[in-house]
Scaffold this active site. Structure first.
Site, short mmCIF file in Angstrom:
data_model
loop_
_atom_site.label_atom_id
_atom_site.label_comp_id
_atom_site.label_asym_id
_atom_site.label_seq_id
_atom_site.Cartn_x
_atom_site.Cartn_y
_atom_site.Cartn_z
N ASN A 197 0.85 -0.94 -0.03
CA ASN A 197 -0.01 -0.19 0.06
C ASN A 197 0.77 1.19 -0.13
O ASN A 197 2.07 1.16 0.14
CB ASN A 197 -1.11 -0.26 1.24
CG ASN A 197 -0.18 -0.01 2.63
OD1 ASN A 197 0.96 0.51 2.77
ND2 ASN A 197 -0.89 -0.88 3.40
N ARG A 198 0.48 2.35 0.09
CA ARG A 198 1.04 3.64 -0.12
C ARG A 198 2.00 3.86 0.96
O ARG A 198 3.21 4.11 1.02
CB ARG A 198 0.14 4.99 0.13
CG ARG A 198 -0.71 4.96 -1.42
CD ARG A 198 -1.54 6.32 -1.33
NE ARG A 198 -2.21 6.12 -0.29
CZ ARG A 198 -3.64 6.90 -0.37
NH1 ARG A 198 -3.76 7.63 -1.18
NH2 ARG A 198 -4.48 6.52 0.75
N GLU A 200 3.41 1.47 2.91
CA GLU A 200 4.55 0.46 3.01
C GLU A 200 5.49 0.63 1.96
O GLU A 200 6.69 0.63 2.05
CB GLU A 200 3.68 -1.07 2.60
CG GLU A 200 3.02 -1.52 3.99
CD GLU A 200 2.20 -2.60 3.61
OE1 GLU A 200 1.53 -3.31 4.46
OE2 GLU A 200 1.69 -2.73 2.34
N ASP A 265 -5.68 -8.06 2.10
CA ASP A 265 -6.01 -9.70 2.09
C ASP A 265 -6.79 -10.21 0.93
O ASP A 265 -6.46 -10.83 0.07
CB ASP A 265 -6.47 -10.28 3.32
CG ASP A 265 -5.52 -10.00 4.49
OD1 ASP A 265 -4.51 -9.77 4.27
OD2 ASP A 265 -5.98 -10.31 5.79
#
Length: 311
Positions: A197-198, A200, A265
Site C-alpha cells: 500500500n502507499r 508500505e 488480503d
C-alpha cells in the site's frame, strides 16, 4: 469490465498461501457509562466472535471465490491454535500446520462498543527457528501440486526462509505473489508481483512528488530487486500496476467505506485466484480492485464471493 473466469475454472486451481496467521477475536458489547477509575468507556461484553486473520484470512478469501487453498504456517499448541484449526476445517481450507510449543498463536483482540472499535490488544511472540526450517521442507513438498504461491508477510517472523522459498517457486515456474512488510524488500527478490500500500511503499522508496516521481521510484525498485510487477494499492485513489508493459491505473470502486481491515488480503487473494485460472494481469487487477471495493463495505476481516464479484 474484465471477464471473470467460470466457477469451474477457479475450482480447478490451487493456491498455496504461506505466512503469518492470527486469530481475530471480537468482543461486542454495550457502552452505557464511563469508568470511575479512568476516563474510558466501560464495555459490558455480550458476545464473542472469532474470525481467521492474517494469512488465514487470505486463504479464506481464496477459498470463498471457489479456488482451492492450502495454508502453510506455524501455530502454537494453545487454545487460539485449536480455534484456528476448527475455523480452517469448517471453511474447507487445506492446512499444513507446523506446531511450536513455545509460540503464542497470534491473537488480535478487538473490543467493539456502539459499532465502533474501542481498543485492539495483540498477543504474540516469534516462532522457533527449527520449526521454521520444517516449514521450508513442507513448502518443497507442497509446491508441485499448486498453481500459484502467495506469501502473506505480516512481519511476525514466520517467513524467515522466504528468499529460498521464492527461489524454489521460480525454479518450478510458479507465479509468486507477495503482500510485503518492512523497509527492506530485497528478501522478496525474484517475486512475480508485490502488492504494497502507499505507506508500505513509501517506507522503502521514500515519499514521492507526483506520478512521474512515483514511476521513477517504482522502476528503480523493480530493477533493484528483480520483481516482475508492483501493484500499488492506494485506498480512495484505487490501485496502480507497474510492470514491463508500463503503468495501468484503476480508480477506486468502493461505494461506501465501512472498514478497511483485511482489504489488502482480499485484493491479493483475488489476484492469486484469477492468475491461477489464467486471467491476464491487467484484467485480474481490475477484478481485484472491484473485490477490494466490495470488502471495505463490510465489518472487520471479510471476504467476497464469486457471485458478488460477478454482479
Amino acid at each position: 469490465m474484465s471477464k471473470l473466469p467460470s466457477q469451474e475454472q477457479l475450482a480447478a486451481c490451487r493456491v498455496l498461501v504461506v505466512g503469518d496467521v492470527m486469530l481475530d477475536r471480537y468482543w461486542h458489547g454495550a457502552v452505557e457509562r464511563i469508568s470511575p477509575e479512568a476516563p474510558v468507556p466501560v464495555v459490558r461484553v455480550e458476545r464473542e466472535e472469532l474470525r481467521l486473520g492474517g494469512a488465514a484470512n487470505v486463504a479464506l478469501n481464496v477459498r470463498t471465490l471457489g479456488t482451492q487453498a492450502t495454508l502453510l504456517t506455524v501455530v502454537g499448541q494453545d487454545e487460539p491454535a485449536q480455534q484456528l484449526r476448527r475455523l480452517l476445517h469448517e471453511r474447507d481450507i487445506a492446512t499444513v500446520l507446523r506446531d511450536d510449543k513455545q509460540l503464542h498463536t497470534i491473537v488480535k483482540l478487538r473490543v467493539i462498543g456502539r459499532a465502533q472499535q474501542l481498543i485492539r490488544i495483540d498477543f504474540e511472540n516469534e516462532p522457533d527457528h527449527e520449526v521454521l526450517g520444517q516449514m521450508l521442507d513442507a513448502f518443497e513438498e507442497q509446491l508441485p501440486s499448486h498453481d500459484v504461491v502467495l506469501f502473506s508477510d505480516y512481519g511476525k517472523g514466520g517467513l524467515t526462509h522466504i528468499p529460498r522459498m521464492i527461489e524454489l517457486a521460480r525454479a518450478a515456474a510458479k507465479p509468486v505473489l507477495i503482500d510485503p512488510k518492512g523497509s527492506d524488500y530485497r528478501r522478496y527478490a525474484g517475486a512475480s508481483i508485490i502488492t504494497p500500500n502507499r505507506g508500505e511503499l513509501a517506507q522503502v522508496t521514500g515519499t514521492w512528488k507526483g506520478e512521474q516521481d512515483l514511476l521513477a521510484k517504482v522502476d528503480r525498485l523493480r530493477a533493484d530487486i528483480g520483481v516482475g510487477a508492483v501493484l500499488l494499492t492506494r485506498s480512495e485513489e484505487g490501485m496502480t500496476l507497474f510492470d514491463a508493459a508500463g503503468v495501468t491505473h484503476e480508480p477506486a470502486r468502493a461505494r461506501e467505506v465501512f472498514d478497511v481491515t483485511g482489504a489488502g488480503d482480499t485484493v491479493i487473494a483475488t489476484l492469486a485466484a484469477l492468475l491461477a485460472a489464467g486471467t491476464p494481469l491487467p484484467d485480474a487487477m481490475r477484478l481485484a480492485n472491484k473485490a477490494g471495493g466490495i470488502v471495505v463495505g463490510k465489518f472487520g476481516t471479510a471476504t467476497v464471493s464469486y457471485e458478488e464479484l460477478a454482479a
